[in-house]
Design a protein around this motif. Structure first.
Motif, short mmCIF file in Angstrom:
data_model
loop_
_atom_site.label_atom_id
_atom_site.label_comp_id
_atom_site.label_asym_id
_atom_site.label_seq_id
_atom_site.Cartn_x
_atom_site.Cartn_y
_atom_site.Cartn_z
N GLY A 260 31.98 -12.58 54.10
CA GLY A 260 32.72 -13.83 54.18
C GLY A 260 33.99 -13.87 53.37
N LEU A 261 34.37 -12.77 52.73
CA LEU A 261 35.59 -12.74 51.93
C LEU A 261 36.71 -12.10 52.76
N SER A 262 37.20 -12.83 53.74
CA SER A 262 38.17 -12.27 54.67
C SER A 262 39.60 -12.69 54.39
N ALA A 263 39.81 -13.78 53.66
CA ALA A 263 41.16 -14.29 53.42
C ALA A 263 41.94 -13.35 52.50
N ASP A 264 43.26 -13.30 52.69
CA ASP A 264 44.12 -12.42 51.90
C ASP A 264 44.09 -12.77 50.41
N VAL A 265 43.74 -14.03 50.07
CA VAL A 265 43.74 -14.45 48.68
C VAL A 265 42.81 -13.59 47.82
N TRP A 266 41.76 -13.03 48.43
CA TRP A 266 40.81 -12.20 47.69
C TRP A 266 41.40 -10.83 47.34
N TYR A 267 42.47 -10.42 48.04
CA TYR A 267 42.97 -9.06 47.92
C TYR A 267 44.44 -8.97 47.53
N THR A 268 45.07 -10.10 47.29
CA THR A 268 46.47 -10.13 46.90
C THR A 268 46.62 -10.86 45.58
N PRO A 269 47.04 -10.19 44.50
CA PRO A 269 47.16 -10.86 43.20
C PRO A 269 48.32 -11.86 43.21
N ALA A 270 48.00 -13.12 42.96
CA ALA A 270 49.03 -14.17 42.93
C ALA A 270 48.86 -14.93 41.62
N GLY A 271 49.68 -14.58 40.63
CA GLY A 271 49.56 -15.21 39.33
C GLY A 271 49.86 -14.20 38.24
N GLU A 272 49.79 -14.65 37.00
CA GLU A 272 50.13 -13.80 35.86
C GLU A 272 49.12 -12.66 35.70
N ASN A 273 49.64 -11.47 35.44
CA ASN A 273 48.80 -10.30 35.20
C ASN A 273 48.49 -10.21 33.71
N PHE A 274 47.35 -10.74 33.29
CA PHE A 274 47.00 -10.81 31.88
C PHE A 274 46.63 -9.45 31.29
N ARG A 275 46.34 -8.46 32.12
CA ARG A 275 45.84 -7.18 31.61
C ARG A 275 46.95 -6.28 31.08
N ALA A 276 48.15 -6.43 31.62
CA ALA A 276 49.26 -5.57 31.21
C ALA A 276 49.48 -5.69 29.70
N GLY A 277 49.41 -4.56 29.02
CA GLY A 277 49.61 -4.56 27.58
C GLY A 277 48.36 -4.89 26.79
#
Length: 293
Positions: A260-277
């Motif tokens: 049931g996880l078919s929408a692009d929202v599950w696979y496209t990062p939209a927002g701040e990338n907190f992991r960098a650094g």
């Protein structure tokens, strides 16, 4: 209820000693809880994880099953409540834990966290009679969530919110259906799946529309990851290599569509990338699967 039923089926399968697939004996000599096996802690909450016919199923589970096979390791299932999964990794009783766990900086201090396997936005499970999608909508409400979830401290900061903590998702949902609480803040894939399977509940899930720096875990970009013991970072790196290949081929999305996880929202990062650094290089880029991939 569907969630509790799925957990009972998992338990029955484990007790029945379901058959295991035997993989190559050429697996790298990682420091494992049991040599030749990948011991996996999971909750049995679908669509994230389950156990059927001697294999992990669910979105998190199916990906981990494929990873284990590519590593030449036999999956050793360890079904437990969410509250015990991270502690089991820290104590080296298991090699890896899964269960739609979101990345947080705090968790990087106690575990080695994998590349994301999908993304999400937190939100509110509620009656179909209401349309709450802001943090302010929860003010003065009775809200349930799961013990150990990273955003619990943020929920406690919301004015007048009366918080109830549960060991399992199905316990929280039971109280919501019974009217003992007004809303549940849980794993978006888990609650969305439960709602879809049970239309008679008359519930729906709405993602938070807020983007607040004071509530980054509730309103920011969520990354679902696997957790490893820090001493097993070599294992985590091998797993990350396999995950990277699955992103390139969009296999992540092909698996997700089955749950049931078919929408692009599950696979496209939209927002701040907190992991960098933090637990990745400063120039780290999040993986994605292009629309239509």
């Amino acid at each position: 209820m569907t969630l509790s039923l799925s957990r009972r089926l998992v338990v029955c399968a484990l007790l029945a000693g379901g058959s295991f697939s035997l993989f190559s004996s050429t697996a790298q000599a990682f420091d494992l809880a049991e040599q030749g096996k990948l011991t996996v802690a999971f909750t049995g909450d679908m669509p994230g994880s389950g156990w059927q016919d001697g294999k992990l199923i669910g979105y998190d589970g199916e990906i981990m099953q494929k990873v284990a096979e590519k590593l030449g390791l036999q999956v050793q299932p360890a079904l437990m409540e969410w509250s015990g999964t991270i502690a089991s990794v820290e104590a080296s009783r298991v090699d890896v834990m899964l269960g739609t766990m979101g990345w947080t900086e705090k968790r990087t201090q106690i575990m080695s966290l994998s590349e994301p396997i999908h993304y999400f936005k937190n939100g509110i499970m509620q009656s179909s009679k209401t349309n709450w999608d802001k943090l302010s909508d929860l003010e003065g409400k009775k809200v349930g969530t799961i013990t150990g979830f990273s955003f619990v401290p943020e929920l406690k900061k919301i004015s007048g919110l009366e918080l109830s903590l549960y060991d399992t998702s199905d316990a929280a949902v039971r109280d919501l259906i019974a009217g003992r609480i007004d809303a549940v803040i849980g794993d978006p894939p888990v609650v969305s799946y439960a709602i879809k399977q049970n239309p008679d509940w008359n519930m729906h899930f709405l993602a938070f529309t807020d983007t607040s720096p004071d509530f980054p875990l509730l309103t920011g970009l969520g990354q679902v990851v696997y957790g490893f013991n820090k001493k097993n970072d070599d294992l985590r790196q091998k797993v990350d290599g396999i995950i990277a290949e699955m992103w390139k081929t969009c296999e992540m999305k092909a698996i997700g569509e089955r749950y049931g996880l078919s929408a692009d929202v599950w696979y496209t990062p939209a927002g701040e990338n907190f992991r960098a650094g933090v637990d990745r290089a400063a120039d780290y880029k999040l993986p994605s699967c292009a629309a239509g991939g």
